[in-house]
Write a protein that holds these residues in place. Structure first.
Motif, PDB file in Angstrom:
ATOM      1  N   LYS A 163      26.361  39.393   8.945  1.00 55.16           N
ATOM      2  CA  LYS A 163      25.049  38.908   8.543  1.00 55.16           C
ATOM      3  C   LYS A 163      24.011  39.334   9.583  1.00 55.16           C
ATOM      4  N   PRO A 164      22.778  39.598   9.151  1.00 54.36           N
ATOM      5  CA  PRO A 164      21.725  39.992  10.103  1.00 54.36           C
ATOM      6  C   PRO A 164      21.349  38.830  11.022  1.00 54.36           C
ATOM      7  N   LYS A 165      20.799  39.179  12.184  1.00 56.68           N
ATOM      8  CA  LYS A 165      20.391  38.183  13.166  1.00 56.68           C
ATOM      9  C   LYS A 165      18.876  38.233  13.354  1.00 56.68           C
ATOM     10  N   THR A 166      18.323  37.121  13.788  1.00 56.62           N
ATOM     11  CA  THR A 166      16.885  37.056  14.044  1.00 56.62           C
ATOM     12  C   THR A 166      16.531  37.815  15.317  1.00 56.62           C
ATOM     13  N   THR A 167      15.267  38.189  15.433  1.00 57.32           N
ATOM     14  CA  THR A 167      14.761  38.828  16.641  1.00 57.32           C
ATOM     15  C   THR A 167      14.777  37.815  17.786  1.00 57.32           C
ATOM     16  N   GLU A 168      15.151  38.266  18.958  1.00 58.83           N
ATOM     17  CA  GLU A 168      15.246  37.370  20.112  1.00 58.83           C
ATOM     18  C   GLU A 168      13.930  36.631  20.347  1.00 58.83           C
ATOM     19  N   GLY A 169      14.014  35.314  20.466  1.00 56.15           N
ATOM     20  CA  GLY A 169      12.847  34.485  20.720  1.00 56.15           C
ATOM     21  C   GLY A 169      12.096  34.061  19.482  1.00 56.15           C
ATOM     22  N   LEU A 170      12.521  34.529  18.304  1.00 50.41           N
ATOM     23  CA  LEU A 170      11.858  34.184  17.049  1.00 50.41           C
ATOM     24  C   LEU A 170      12.871  33.585  16.083  1.00 50.41           C
ATOM     25  N   ASP A 171      12.384  32.928  15.034  1.00 45.70           N
ATOM     26  CA  ASP A 171      13.291  32.375  14.032  1.00 45.70           C
ATOM     27  C   ASP A 171      13.325  33.244  12.774  1.00 45.70           C
ATOM     28  N   PHE A 172      12.951  34.534  12.921  1.00 42.27           N
ATOM     29  CA  PHE A 172      13.013  35.496  11.832  1.00 42.27           C
ATOM     30  C   PHE A 172      13.225  36.879  12.426  1.00 42.27           C
ATOM     31  N   PHE A 173      13.485  37.876  11.575  1.00 43.78           N
ATOM     32  CA  PHE A 173      13.598  39.257  12.031  1.00 43.78           C
ATOM     33  C   PHE A 173      12.226  39.905  11.922  1.00 43.78           C
ATOM     34  N   ASP A 174      11.689  40.361  13.041  1.00 44.40           N
ATOM     35  CA  ASP A 174      10.344  40.910  13.106  1.00 44.40           C
ATOM     36  C   ASP A 174      10.366  42.385  12.698  1.00 44.40           C
ATOM     37  N   THR A 175       9.648  42.717  11.612  1.00 42.76           N
ATOM     38  CA  THR A 175       9.622  44.095  11.123  1.00 42.76           C
ATOM     39  C   THR A 175       8.448  44.903  11.667  1.00 42.76           C
ATOM     40  N   GLY A 176       7.688  44.334  12.595  1.00 43.44           N
ATOM     41  CA  GLY A 176       6.686  45.103  13.310  1.00 43.44           C
ATOM     42  C   GLY A 176       5.265  44.975  12.782  1.00 43.44           C
ATOM     43  N   VAL A 177       4.297  45.251  13.651  1.00 46.33           N
ATOM     44  CA  VAL A 177       2.879  45.200  13.299  1.00 46.33           C
ATOM     45  C   VAL A 177       2.120  46.104  14.259  1.00 46.33           C
ATOM     46  N   ALA A 178       1.033  46.703  13.779  1.00 45.47           N
ATOM     47  CA  ALA A 178       0.166  47.515  14.632  1.00 45.47           C
ATOM     48  C   ALA A 178      -1.283  47.279  14.211  1.00 45.47           C
ATOM     49  N   LEU A 179      -2.183  47.182  15.172  1.00 45.81           N
ATOM     50  CA  LEU A 179      -3.608  47.016  14.882  1.00 45.81           C
ATOM     51  C   LEU A 179      -4.212  48.381  14.559  1.00 45.81           C
ATOM     52  N   VAL A 180      -4.903  48.474  13.423  1.00 46.43           N
ATOM     53  CA  VAL A 180      -5.532  49.725  12.992  1.00 46.43           C
ATOM     54  C   VAL A 180      -7.046  49.572  13.086  1.00 46.43           C
ATOM     55  N   THR A 181      -7.683  50.411  13.885  1.00 43.82           N
ATOM     56  CA  THR A 181      -9.138  50.378  14.037  1.00 43.82           C
ATOM     57  C   THR A 181      -9.618  51.702  14.603  1.00 43.82           C
TER      58      THR A 181
ATOM     59  N   PRO B 214       9.660  30.721   4.741  1.00 43.44           N
ATOM     60  CA  PRO B 214       9.501  29.449   4.041  1.00 43.44           C
ATOM     61  C   PRO B 214       9.309  28.308   5.027  1.00 43.44           C
ATOM     62  N   ASP B 215       8.935  27.170   4.524  1.00 45.45           N
ATOM     63  CA  ASP B 215       8.779  25.974   5.348  1.00 45.45           C
ATOM     64  C   ASP B 215       9.646  24.871   4.756  1.00 45.45           C
ATOM     65  N   PRO B 216      10.731  24.475   5.468  1.00 45.44           N
ATOM     66  CA  PRO B 216      11.172  24.951   6.776  1.00 45.44           C
ATOM     67  C   PRO B 216      11.833  26.320   6.687  1.00 45.44           C
ATOM     68  N   VAL B 217      11.917  26.993   7.846  1.00 46.97           N
ATOM     69  CA  VAL B 217      12.409  28.364   7.863  1.00 46.97           C
ATOM     70  C   VAL B 217      13.870  28.465   7.445  1.00 46.97           C
ATOM     71  N   ASP B 218      14.664  27.397   7.663  1.00 48.04           N
ATOM     72  CA  ASP B 218      16.081  27.456   7.305  1.00 48.04           C
ATOM     73  C   ASP B 218      16.328  27.186   5.822  1.00 48.04           C
ATOM     74  N   THR B 219      15.262  27.172   5.028  1.00 48.76           N
ATOM     75  CA  THR B 219      15.418  27.107   3.578  1.00 48.76           C
ATOM     76  C   THR B 219      16.195  28.326   3.081  1.00 48.76           C
ATOM     77  N   VAL B 220      15.999  29.484   3.755  1.00 52.18           N
ATOM     78  CA  VAL B 220      16.700  30.713   3.407  1.00 52.18           C
ATOM     79  C   VAL B 220      17.707  31.051   4.511  1.00 52.18           C
ATOM     80  N   ASP B 221      18.537  32.049   4.263  1.00 53.73           N
ATOM     81  CA  ASP B 221      19.508  32.461   5.277  1.00 53.73           C
ATOM     82  C   ASP B 221      18.830  33.154   6.444  1.00 53.73           C
ATOM     83  N   ILE B 222      17.824  33.986   6.157  1.00 55.53           N
ATOM     84  CA  ILE B 222      17.060  34.674   7.194  1.00 55.53           C
ATOM     85  C   ILE B 222      15.778  35.201   6.569  1.00 55.53           C
ATOM     86  N   THR B 223      14.777  35.437   7.396  1.00 54.82           N
ATOM     87  CA  THR B 223      13.510  36.011   6.940  1.00 54.82           C
ATOM     88  C   THR B 223      13.286  37.353   7.624  1.00 54.82           C
TER      89      THR B 223
END
Length: 366
Positions: free
Chosen positions: A326-344, A136-145
């Protein structure tokens, strides 16, 4: 964020393991459903999962993943959504219903800033609120993303697209989500794509204010022209209409950025009808989207993991309701990063990727 080949392969294995349960039952759901039972004798926890709609395969997969995991955590899961992208009121009503039911928490893919006041009301009532997919904008609208790093996803497809044109002029169409709402997933993917191509952006939270002509610097660099920023509303029909508008402005478009894969399919239909071809890039990584990569409709897509978002979010609320941390955010980010991969299936040197065959093993939806 960049990952090594080893790290990318590890992500594939980890996601395959974490989503196996959800993939086993990935069918469409209705707008509202519940699940519960089990859980080793602990008190049942009420959780609301509120998506933007119940037709987009991404949100359908998220709903199915949540339902598949509810019994394991002794969660009474209520699923709701807006009627379509942009339906703020539908989400607001679902939030108010969760408060009235006495749910312990809410998982939500927030439609826009229009739902912020309702989220605040829920938190004031004691519910733990986790945003999924869309910070959300701002990110602290929720407890965590819990979300994909959408900026990173955009950068990856931008780097890949630059590698495809490789010094030749890039005539670009940008097909975004909305024209009348500001949503973080929208500007992060769009602006990330431009940054990946090596195009300067002005306001990183605003689409369309970059210079329309200039030089891209990735993959050796070259001239670029941005023909259009059109909204496709995240739908195939919207993608086709937006692409038609862009082609009317310049029929020589050779690079098309799309907010998601249904939009990409629509854009391809418009190109085909006009007798044109272009390199199309997108974000999502659903099974249909990965199949479009394999068939050549989409050149590359950044794959994200909605099942993981939903199951991790639900498990977090159940744990908190029972006195856990309570869960914590990923280091260096303001959310918990669930991952991404480029498919090609067209590898670009220096850009980490997995093949469509690999992506199909961990994709979601039908």
């Amino acid at each position: 964020m960049r990952t090594s080949t080893r790290a990318t392969r590890a992500l594939v294995c980890a996601v395959a393991a974490s989503t196996a349960l959800g993939l086993a039952g990935c069918n469409r759901s209705s707008d509202s459903d519940t699940g519960g039972g089990g859980g080793g004798g602990e008190a049942q926890v009420g959780v609301a999962l509120i998506t933007k709609d119940s037709t987009n395969p991404f949100f359908v997969a998220m709903q199915e993943g949540g339902k598949a995991d509810a019994a394991k955590n002794n969660v009474k899961l209520t699923i709701a959504s807006g009627k379509q992208e942009g339906d703020d009121q539908g989400q607001i009503t679902a939030i108010e219903d969760a408060i009235a039911r006495g749910d312990k928490g809410i998982l939500i893919t927030p439609m826009s800033t229009g739902v912020n006041a309702a989220i605040k009301k829920a938190r004031e009532a004691g519910l733990f609120v986790i945003a999924l997919d869309t910070p959300p904008d701002p990110v602290d609208t929720v407890d965590i993303t819990f979300a994909t790093d959408n900026r990173d996803a955009g950068k990856r497809i931008g780097q890949w697209a630059a590698g495809q044109v490789a010094g030749k002029p890039a005539t670009i169409a940008l097909i975004d989500l909305f024209s009348d709402k500001i949503v973080s997933v929208d500007y992060n993917r769009d602006q990330g794509f431009l940054e990946g191509m090596g195009i300067d952006v002005k306001d990183g939270k605003k689409n369309g204010d970059e210079a329309k002509t200039g030089k891209y610097t990735a993959a050796g660099g070259g001239d670029y022209t941005i023909v259009c920023n059109e909204a496709g509303n995240g739908e195939e029909a919207g993608g086709r209409s937006a692409m038609e508008k862009c082609l009317a402005k310049n029929p020589d478009i050779n690079v098309v950025y799309t907010i998601n894969e249904p939009t990409a399919v629509g854009a391809n239909a418009a190109l085909k009808a006009a007798g044109k071809t272009a390199t199309i890039v997108s974000v999502d990584g659903g099974c249909a989207g990965v199949a479009s990569v394999k068939s050549g409709v989409i050149g590359a897509t950044a794959q994200q993991y909605p099942l993981k978002m939903a199951t991790m979010g639900m498990e977090a609320i159940a744990k908190i309701a029972r006195g856990g941390e309570k869960p914590k955010t990923t280091e260096g980010l303001d959310f918990f990063d669930t991952g991404v991969a480029l498919v090609t299936d067209k590898k670009v040197e220096g850009v980490e990727s997995i093949t469509s065959d690999e992506g199909s093993k961990i994709c979601w939806g039908k």
